[in-house]
Design a protein around this motif. Structure first.
Motif, mmCIF file in Angstrom:
data_model
loop_
_atom_site.group_PDB
_atom_site.id
_atom_site.type_symbol
_atom_site.label_atom_id
_atom_site.label_comp_id
_atom_site.label_asym_id
_atom_site.label_seq_id
_atom_site.Cartn_x
_atom_site.Cartn_y
_atom_site.Cartn_z
ATOM 1 N N LEU A 175 -3.959 64.640 6.684
ATOM 2 C CA LEU A 175 -5.221 64.984 6.051
ATOM 3 C C LEU A 175 -6.350 64.142 6.635
ATOM 4 O O LEU A 175 -6.104 63.070 7.205
ATOM 5 C CB LEU A 175 -5.127 64.758 4.540
ATOM 6 N N PRO A 176 -7.577 64.597 6.501
ATOM 7 C CA PRO A 176 -8.698 63.802 7.023
ATOM 8 C C PRO A 176 -8.732 62.418 6.367
ATOM 9 O O PRO A 176 -8.268 62.230 5.240
ATOM 10 C CB PRO A 176 -9.927 64.625 6.610
ATOM 11 N N ASP A 177 -9.325 61.476 7.085
ATOM 12 C CA ASP A 177 -9.431 60.112 6.548
ATOM 13 C C ASP A 177 -10.091 60.143 5.171
ATOM 14 O O ASP A 177 -11.112 60.812 4.970
ATOM 15 C CB ASP A 177 -10.270 59.233 7.489
ATOM 16 N N GLY A 178 -9.495 59.433 4.256
ATOM 17 C CA GLY A 178 -10.089 59.310 2.925
ATOM 18 C C GLY A 178 -9.744 60.431 1.973
ATOM 19 O O GLY A 178 -10.226 60.459 0.840
ATOM 20 N N VAL A 179 -8.924 61.373 2.424
ATOM 21 C CA VAL A 179 -8.536 62.502 1.569
ATOM 22 C C VAL A 179 -7.030 62.422 1.318
ATOM 23 O O VAL A 179 -6.252 62.187 2.249
ATOM 24 C CB VAL A 179 -8.875 63.853 2.227
#
Lengths: 188, 323
Positions: free
Chosen positions: B133-137
């Motif tokens: 998943l994208p960073d921070g998600v």
């Protein structure tokens, strides 16, 4: 395909009306059972039905002319009259039948009419008994298009059996939640 | 997920077929870095399809948050789909067997059983799907949460399973707690009907989100062999559609679009469109003019299902108007 000379796979169209005139459309509704359609005007009470997929919908058809009706796209939209926001949408390619009056009409079954989902009602205004804007847009393969809209009143179909009438009244009332209607039809 | 038709395409000098995946291996995450769901190998006799539902609990100290930011999914060829759902809400007829065995076919084929269970992750591709998943998600669970893995294998006319069915899924933990929670949408258009001889038959629906700041980061679509084109696009609050962000023309090995960031218009949503063609002479339901209508049986029924992954708003099902 090459041997066949790259033939055009698109079958010939079926133009109804006068190609020199702008496309026209009228809105129809059906109950999904009777295989008949009735015209919609401002103020018409549109019955909500229980479709195969659950919830409740209105089945919106079209009468059209001055366009190619082959595989025509019929699109029904339910809008909030206050904001104009889209509340529900269904579009599908439809089979139309040409009448003796020169208008072509969608076949009056549930798969050829737009299944505009009206319920469950997740919003804060009752769908049942409420006034909303219904739109019907038809578009042919040459992108000729016509649209009509009416301010209508949504009702639970009086022909529904007692269980589905109660279910319709519940899930088509504002602020639906998953557990809201679980006891509908159950003797407490 | 591939059809024998690919061999014919290859013979024409076009797309080379992917080799069959007859077994898969996926190393388990190291202790403390994740966990693995295992569906042991099982056979799918010729001419049949098997849909099996396996139940698992999220491991960890009861009640504690469990975050996941990386999914690895491995499936052998023949998988029609693999969906994982959170088991929530009212009880349905689909529940774990007391002996821990999977529920095979029967209630595992009744879509109303899980229609209100939020999607966790899905894959329709054989071999290994690796989705960071994208960073921070991240996806948030509670330890002890019940989840259901549904696997559907087909060894019939339109799809085949050359070896055995087998599914492995890794849930990997992030190094730091994500600031944005992954949410999902699983939407089905159930009143579809395609009849022999029809082509360019399309069905379009929208799901409107009562939210702002929603970012779509991944999507995939699901239909059967009559499906020719699957598209998804954002719509604004008025229903005006934007640019297509998902396209699939492959029914038996549909792509999962990842690494996108499509910001939905405020109070807008997602529109999905399925286009079908049914060859003359084909037959779905003999009791209905041989037309193909909604259902999970691959050879004789059709689907038009959208899977959408997003962050930016934590919504309940009641905040998304689809049906």
């Amino acid at each position: 395909v090459l041997g066949a000379g790259c033939t055009d796979p698109v079958p010939p169209g079926k133009f109804v009306g006068d190609p020199k005139l702008p496309p026209e459309v009228q809105m129809l509704f059906t109950d999904g059972v009777s295989l008949t359609q009735s015209p919609v005007a401002d103020g018409t009470e549109i019955p909500m039905e229980n479709p195969p997929q659950g919830g409740f919908v209105v089945y919106i058809g079209a009468a059209a002319r001055n366009l190619d009706i082959y595989n025509i796209l019929v699109a029904g939209t339910l809008r909030d009259p206050a904001s104009g926001s889209e509340l529900a949408f269904d579009a599908r390619n439809s089979t139309m039948v040409v009448g003796s009056d020169g208008w072509a009409r969608t076949a009056a079954d549930v798969s050829n009419t737009a299944n505009v989902n009206t319920c469950p009602d997740y919003f804060d205004k009752d769908r049942v008994g409420g006034e909303f804007i219904l739109e019907m847009r038809v578009t042919d393969r040459a992108r000729r298009t016509a649209m009509v809209s009416h301010r209508v009143k949504l009702i639970c179909d009086p022909a529904l059996n007692p269980f589905f009438t109660a279910l319709c009244q519940c899930v088509c009332s504002a602020n639906y939640t998953f557990d809201k209607c679980q006891n509908v039809g159950v003797d407490m | 997920m591939r059809s024998p038709l690919l061999a014919l395409v290859f013979a024409c000098g076009c797309t080379p077929p992917k080799p069959d995946v007859t077994d898969v291996h996926l190393a388990e995450p190291a202790p403390g870095t994740g966990f693995q769901l295992k569906v042991p190998a099982f056979s799918v006799p010729s001419g049949t399809e098997i849909q099996a539902c396996y139940f698992f609990n999220i491991p960890g100290a009861a009640g504690s948050d469990v975050w996941v930011d990386h999914y690895e999914i491995a499936q052998t060829t023949g998988s029609h789909h693999m969906n994982i759902f959170r088991v929530t809400g009212a009880a349905t007829n689909l529940k774990p067997n007391a002996d821990g065995s999977p529920v095979v076919n029967g209630e595992c084929f009744v879509s109303s059983n899980w229609s209100q269970w939020p999607l966790v992750v899905n894959s329709q591709q054989d071999d290994t799907t690796d989705w960071k998943l994208p960073d921070g998600v991240g996806a948030r669970f509670k330890a002890g949460d019940l989840i259901m893995l549904q696997t559907h294998y087909v060894n019939a006319t339109t799809q085949r399973t050359p070896a055995t069915a087998k599914v492995l899924v890794n849930f990997d933990f992030p190094k730091t707690t994500p600031t944005n929670e992954l949410s999902t949408l699983f939407a089905t258009n159930q009143n579809i009907r395609v009849c022999p001889g029809e082509s360019d038959k399309s069905f379009t629906k929208t799901c409107q989100f009562k939210a702002q700041g929603v970012h779509v980061i991944a999507a995939n679509g699901h239909f059967h062999s009559r499906g020719t084109l699957f598209q998804m696009m954002p719509v604004d609050a008025q229903g005006v559609a934007g640019d297509v962000f998902y396209t699939s023309t492959v029914w038996d090995d549909p792509p999962m679009t990842r690494n996108i960031d499509v910001k939905l218009p405020d109070n807008g949503g997602v529109e999905w469109k399925c286009t079908f063609a049914a060859p003359t002479g084909s037959c779905g339901n003999p009791m209905d003019s041989c037309c193909f209508t909604f259902g999970g049986h691959v050879d004789t029924q059709e689907h038009c299902n959208a899977f959408v992954y997003y962050w930016g708003a934590t919504l309940t099902a009641q905040d998304i108007a689809c049906f």
